[in-house]
Design an enzyme around this catalytic site. Structure first.
Site, mmCIF file in Angstrom:
data_model
loop_
_atom_site.group_PDB
_atom_site.id
_atom_site.type_symbol
_atom_site.label_atom_id
_atom_site.label_comp_id
_atom_site.label_asym_id
_atom_site.label_seq_id
_atom_site.Cartn_x
_atom_site.Cartn_y
_atom_site.Cartn_z
ATOM 1 N N THR A 8 -6.782 -4.606 3.967
ATOM 2 C CA THR A 8 -8.123 -3.577 4.221
ATOM 3 C C THR A 8 -9.134 -3.841 3.471
ATOM 4 O O THR A 8 -9.181 -5.806 3.453
ATOM 5 C CB THR A 8 -8.160 -2.684 2.853
ATOM 6 O OG1 THR A 8 -8.038 -3.633 0.581
ATOM 7 C CG2 THR A 8 -6.215 -2.350 2.319
ATOM 8 N N LYS A 57 -4.000 -3.461 -14.881
ATOM 9 C CA LYS A 57 -2.891 -3.177 -13.852
ATOM 10 C C LYS A 57 -1.631 -3.186 -14.622
ATOM 11 O O LYS A 57 -0.696 -2.352 -14.156
ATOM 12 C CB LYS A 57 -3.041 -3.520 -12.755
ATOM 13 C CG LYS A 57 -4.278 -3.748 -11.401
ATOM 14 C CD LYS A 57 -4.171 -2.285 -11.163
ATOM 15 C CE LYS A 57 -5.056 -2.322 -9.936
ATOM 16 N NZ LYS A 57 -4.920 -0.647 -9.548
ATOM 17 N N TYR A 64 -7.933 -7.978 -14.459
ATOM 18 C CA TYR A 64 -7.269 -7.572 -13.175
ATOM 19 C C TYR A 64 -6.078 -7.481 -13.716
ATOM 20 O O TYR A 64 -5.223 -6.014 -13.411
ATOM 21 C CB TYR A 64 -7.865 -7.751 -11.881
ATOM 22 C CG TYR A 64 -7.112 -7.345 -10.321
ATOM 23 C CD1 TYR A 64 -7.623 -5.764 -10.683
ATOM 24 C CD2 TYR A 64 -5.750 -7.626 -10.352
ATOM 25 C CE1 TYR A 64 -7.382 -5.104 -9.564
ATOM 26 C CE2 TYR A 64 -5.234 -6.924 -8.668
ATOM 27 C CZ TYR A 64 -6.461 -5.415 -8.848
ATOM 28 O OH TYR A 64 -5.175 -4.823 -7.929
HETATM 29 N N1 NAD Z 1 -6.265 -4.244 -0.629
HETATM 30 C C1 NAD Z 1 -5.001 -5.155 -1.723
HETATM 31 O O1 NAD Z 1 -4.119 -6.354 -1.200
HETATM 32 C C2 NAD Z 1 -4.181 -4.387 -2.627
HETATM 33 C C3 NAD Z 1 -3.509 -5.011 -3.916
HETATM 34 C C4 NAD Z 1 -3.004 -4.499 -4.512
HETATM 35 C C5 NAD Z 1 -3.992 -3.431 -5.152
HETATM 36 N N2 NAD Z 1 -4.679 -3.036 -4.732
HETATM 37 C C6 NAD Z 1 -4.963 -1.260 -5.203
HETATM 38 O O2 NAD Z 1 -5.523 -0.578 -4.349
HETATM 39 C C7 NAD Z 1 -6.433 0.409 -4.642
HETATM 40 C C8 NAD Z 1 -7.371 0.240 -3.252
HETATM 41 O O3 NAD Z 1 -7.209 -0.492 -2.629
HETATM 42 P P1 NAD Z 1 -7.456 -0.884 -0.875
HETATM 43 O O4 NAD Z 1 -7.220 -1.559 -0.568
HETATM 44 O O5 NAD Z 1 -7.023 0.289 -0.357
HETATM 45 O O6 NAD Z 1 -8.763 -0.680 -1.152
HETATM 46 P P2 NAD Z 1 -10.301 -0.177 0.167
HETATM 47 O O7 NAD Z 1 -11.479 -0.970 -0.065
HETATM 48 O O8 NAD Z 1 -9.997 0.123 1.573
HETATM 49 O O9 NAD Z 1 -10.941 1.260 -0.227
HETATM 50 C C9 NAD Z 1 -11.460 1.111 -1.914
HETATM 51 C C10 NAD Z 1 -12.001 3.008 -1.510
HETATM 52 O O10 NAD Z 1 -12.387 2.842 -3.305
HETATM 53 C C11 NAD Z 1 -13.229 4.101 -2.851
HETATM 54 N N3 NAD Z 1 -14.534 3.597 -4.002
HETATM 55 C C12 NAD Z 1 -15.163 2.483 -4.994
HETATM 56 N N4 NAD Z 1 -15.723 2.883 -6.059
HETATM 57 C C13 NAD Z 1 -15.199 4.380 -6.140
HETATM 58 C C14 NAD Z 1 -15.199 5.668 -7.392
HETATM 59 N N5 NAD Z 1 -16.178 4.929 -8.325
HETATM 60 N N6 NAD Z 1 -14.970 6.875 -7.025
HETATM 61 C C15 NAD Z 1 -14.691 6.813 -5.924
HETATM 62 N N7 NAD Z 1 -14.428 6.397 -5.282
HETATM 63 C C16 NAD Z 1 -14.420 5.080 -5.001
HETATM 64 C C17 NAD Z 1 -14.100 3.263 -2.080
HETATM 65 O O11 NAD Z 1 -15.261 4.307 -1.211
HETATM 66 C C18 NAD Z 1 -13.453 3.313 -0.953
HETATM 67 O O12 NAD Z 1 -13.348 4.198 -0.388
HETATM 68 C C19 NAD Z 1 -7.062 -0.425 -5.828
HETATM 69 O O13 NAD Z 1 -6.487 0.117 -6.263
HETATM 70 C C20 NAD Z 1 -6.931 -1.866 -5.891
HETATM 71 O O14 NAD Z 1 -6.712 -2.910 -7.222
HETATM 72 C C21 NAD Z 1 -5.554 -3.286 -3.666
#
Ligand code: NAD
Length: 258
Positions: A190, A159, A155
């Site tokens: 989330t 990233k 990851y």
């Molecule tokens: N939550 C955290 O702590 C955190 C921290 C750093 C970075 N991120 C990054 O944030 C982003 C997502 O985070 P979030 O926490 O808002 O997620 P989340 O789990 O709330 O939502 C993810 C969404 O992605 C959609 N999804 C999954 N696979 C998919 C696909 N193949 N095609 C289209 N849609 C798809 C899901 O349906 C969902 O609605 C990612 O890039 C993740 O790496 C998250």
């Protein structure tokens, strides 16, 4: 007048978490938003929420692991609104925890969702963004894209690649007037959060346990709210950030300041 008044664009992975918060915030700031997600029903719900507050939005159901769909969403969003001013590539995946003995499928999924799909969408977006004044591309990386994450070297690698791609593209597109930036969230409350401390190929831990251990290393001693990342994304996608390009902005409660 809203910060994004008169603008139109798309947000991927926008049916949940930070993407959803972004869709609501961007729309509240006057933008027309294409809510792109694999979960079409949840995307429609976000669109209903936006319309209920008087905003403009369309849902686009797309499994973005399919590169053809990742490309096609750009044309679909541009056709819905007649133009495209911003693209927030928020899609991503926690990837495997393992390096030794990792499943090839887990590795492939991390590459496909964090990079391949994101780059495919961006490729299609560039010509659309050239047509407008003040075009903006935004990526979602992570604090793991700025410093190493022992919990998932894969990851962290992808990233970091997102940050590198964003910076290089910022240079490439600066003379076209297209700005390119990245938000780097820390732990955000989330559904995905728990997977960062308890990936499927690692020993499973309860959310409370993951949260408690995470907070020991976060200076602000709390998880971030999706709306706090949405606020940064909104700023970076707006003309208020007109001289900001190539930035990778941590939204992390001070985690990477240590
Ligand atoms: N939550 C955290 O702590 C955190 C921290 C750093 C970075 N991120 C990054 O944030 C982003 C997502 O985070 P979030 O926490 O808002 O997620 P989340 O789990 O709330 O939502 C993810 C969404 O992605 C959609 N999804 C999954 N696979 C998919 C696909 N193949 N095609 C289209 N849609 C798809 C899901 O349906 C969902 O609605 C990612 O890039 C993740 O790496 C998250």
């Amino acid at each position: 007048m809203g910060r994004l008044s008169g603008k139109a664009g798309l947000i991927t992975a926008a049916a949940s978490g930070m993407g959803r918060a972004g869709a609501l915030r961007f729309a509240a700031e006057g933008a027309a938003v294409a809510v792109v997600d694999r979960d079409g029903e949840a995307a429609e719900t976000v669109v209903s929420e936006i319309k209920a507050m008087g905003g403009q939005a369309v849902a686009i159901a797309a499994d973005l692991r399919d590169v053809d769909r990742a490309k096609a969403i750009v044309g679909e969003a541009a056709a819905a609104f007649g133009k495209l001013d911003f693209v927030w590539n928020h899609l991503g995946h926690p990837g495997p925890g393992k390096v030794e003995g990792m499943a090839q499928e887990d590795f492939d999924l991390a590459i496909d969702l964090n990079m391949r799909s994101v780059i495919a969408t961006t490729e299609m977006a560039i010509p659309e963004l050239r047509k407008v004044t003040g075009g903006a591309i935004l990526f979602t990386s992570s604090t793991g894209g700025l410093i190493g994450s022992r919990y998932s070297p894969i990851y962290s690698a992808v990233k970091h690649a997102v940050v590198g791609f964003s910076k290089a593209l910022a240079l490439r597109l600066a003379s076209d007037g297209i700005r390119v930036n990245t938000v780097c969230p820390g732990p955000i409350d989330t559904p995905m959060f728990v997977q960062f401390g308890s990936r499927p190929d690692q020993p499973q831990r309860a959310r409370e346990e993951v949260e408690a251990s995470t907070l020991t290393v976060v200076p602000m001693k709390r998880l971030g709210r999706p709306e706090e990342v949405a606020a940064a994304a909104c700023f970076l996608s707006s003309d208020d950030a007109s001289y900001i390009t190539g930035a990778a902005l941590p939204v992390d409660g001070g985690f990477t300041a240590q």
